[in-house]
Design an enzyme around this catalytic site. Structure first.
Site, PDB file in Angstrom:
ATOM      1  CB  THR A 219      42.473  65.066  47.787  1.00 32.28           C
ATOM      2  OG1 THR A 219      41.464  66.052  47.964  1.00 32.28           O
ATOM      3  CG2 THR A 219      41.970  63.720  48.251  1.00 32.28           C
ATOM      4  CE  LYS A 222      37.722  65.234  47.113  1.00 32.12           C
ATOM      5  NZ  LYS A 222      38.794  64.420  47.708  1.00 32.12           N
TER       6      LYS A 222
HETATM    7  N1  DSN Z   1      35.331  60.681  46.710  1.00 31.59           N
HETATM    8  C1  DSN Z   1      35.619  61.997  47.202  1.00 31.59           C
HETATM    9  C2  DSN Z   1      34.467  62.915  47.033  1.00 31.59           C
HETATM   10  O1  DSN Z   1      33.859  62.904  45.974  1.00 31.59           O
HETATM   11  O2  DSN Z   1      34.161  63.687  47.920  1.00 31.59           O
HETATM   12  C3  DSN Z   1      36.112  61.959  48.621  1.00 31.59           C
HETATM   13  O3  DSN Z   1      35.257  61.251  49.463  1.00 31.59           O
END
Ligand code: DSN
Length: 426
Positions: A219, A222
């Site tokens: 992603t 993050k």
């Molecule tokens: N939903 C994301 C997380 O919070 O880690 C990825 O799995």
């Protein structure tokens, strides 16, 4: 046109919530003003099915420029030879890779969701678990570390076509070399989903999966601190990775098969406003400031994990190598679920998420664990010395979880603390 007050008043409340609270969800972050601006730009008006220079719509000259910029910057950031910046999310990046490498019903192997794995790595309620045949590997019950010996045993027995590294709640680095050796023994593809530690990998604070994996997904929102979205990357020999033949014969190159897996495989028009924003974020991640930020994220996580351990909490694997930690509440507070703690901390403006822990005795709706991460608070400028007060806030609340006066007191202290940390601290 009249301003849509209903929506914008809610947005203002969300800004206030983000400003005043302590954000500890390991998968969240605060993007820069320019990442936000690019996302809210006119690029959202454009259809651009296809790829730069080969689209199915006219007028793509400028989205071609931003998409190419995103591609070039991402390649530079990870030393990748080929990338695709179009997946709308990490789950869709994974879906596109699965579509390319697997046939329905094929076996693949990923980390058990209850041991820290991802939903899109074989959960029975996700397309990965519905369309394909997932086999799970787990962590060692004593050490909390990935059990590579057992992984090898299971792989040799089950012969999955694809082995998947990566987790949403695993605080240690990965041995991609060992996983590649296992994959090679059975002729499997090796894929890493680095959605969580991507930023730490980019600045070389963790092992590099591109060296050993045939394909890598992530992603962008993050640790990478970009807009919400996904990416796919390949390292060396991207046209015929590591001498492996393509799943659909050798007629087309792997990179082109993955491109087709994303569009038209699982997506239509790319989100070009998000891709422009990804280009901005990748540019930011190439700076020295970002490298220092990542170092601080890791330091903060180390200090915070040590703080919880010193108060008698069971941090799975005893600490962290990355930006997060997973706490098993059962030794210290066997009666209190992760859900109860998550809900109570929210009342004090501290946001964490409940999480399954390895060998959990509770359901995913209750859980016995908490996942805590430092990317967002580090973006707000917090350093090692701010970690102990945060650990103490959490411990005070869990230790007296139904005390409403205490919750109100901690909330006030949290709001006072966060008033000193701007949203975009750099
Ligand atoms: N939903 C994301 C997380 O919070 O880690 C990825 O799995």
């Amino acid at each position: 046109m009249k301003r849509d007050n209903l929506v914008f008043e809610i947005l203002e409340k969300e800004v206030k919530r983000q400003m005043t609270g302590i954000e500890l969800i390991a998968s969240e972050n605060f993007v820069s003003d320019q990442v936000l601006k690019a996302m809210g730009s006119v690029m959202t008006n454009k259809y651009a099915e296809g790829y730069p220079g080969r689209r199915y719509y006219g007028g793509c000259q400028h989205v071609d420029e931003t998409e190419q910029l995103a591609i070039d910057r991402l390649k530079e950031l990870f030393g990748a030879e080929w990338v695709n910046v179009q997946p709308h999310s990490g789950a869709q990046a994974n879906m596109a890779v699965f579509l390319t490498l697997l046939q329905p019903g094929d076996k693949f192997m990923g980390l058990d969701l209850s041991h820290g794995g991802h939903l899109s790595h074989g959960s029975p309620v996700n397309s990965s678990g519905i369309l394909y045949h997932p086999i799970a590997y787990q962590v060692d019950p004593d050490t909390g570390l990935i059990d590579y010996d057992r992984m090898e045993e299971v792989a040799l027995k089950e012969k999955p076509k694809l082995i998947l590294a990566g987790a949403s709640a695993y605080s240690r680095d990965w041995d991609y070399k060992r996983m590649r050796e296992i994959a090679d023994k059975i002729g499997a593809w090796l894929m890493a989903d680095i959605a969580h530690p991507a930023g730490l990998i980019a600045v070389k604070l963790l092992n590099d999966p591109l060296e050993y994996c045939h394909v890598v997904t992530s992603t962008t929102h993050k640790t990478l601190r970009g807009p919400r979205g996904g990416i796919i990357l390949m390292g060396k020999d991207f046209d015929n990775p590591f001498g492996k033949t393509t799943p659909k014969g050798d007629i087309r190159k792997m990179s082109s098969l993955f491109d087709s897996g994303v569009f038209p495989g699982i997506q239509g028009g790319p989100l070009e406003h998000v891709i422009a924003s990804k280009a901005v974020a990748f540019g930011e991640a190439l700076t020295e400031e970002y490298r220092q930020y990542m170092k601080q994220v890791k330091k903060n996580a180390e200090v915070m994990a040590a703080g919880f351990v010193s108060l008698g909490y069971h941090v799975i694997s005893g600490g962290t190598d990355n930006h997060l930690m997973l706490i098993d509440l059962r030794n210290k507070f066997p009666e209190i679920s992760g859900r109860k703690v998550e809900n109570t901390l929210v009342q004090a403006d501290i946001t964490v998420n409940k999480n399954m822990v390895p060998f959990d005795s509770r359901s995913p709706f209750l859980t016995s664990g908490l996942r805590i991460g430092t990317p967002a608070i580090t973006t707000r400028g917090m350093k090692e010395e701010h970690m102990t007060p945060i650990v103490e806030f959490i411990d005070r609340i869990i230790s007296d979880i139904d005390n409403e006066n205490l919750i109100a007191t901690v909330k006030k202290e949290v709001n006072e603390m966060m008033a000193d940390f701007p949203m975009f601290a750099w």
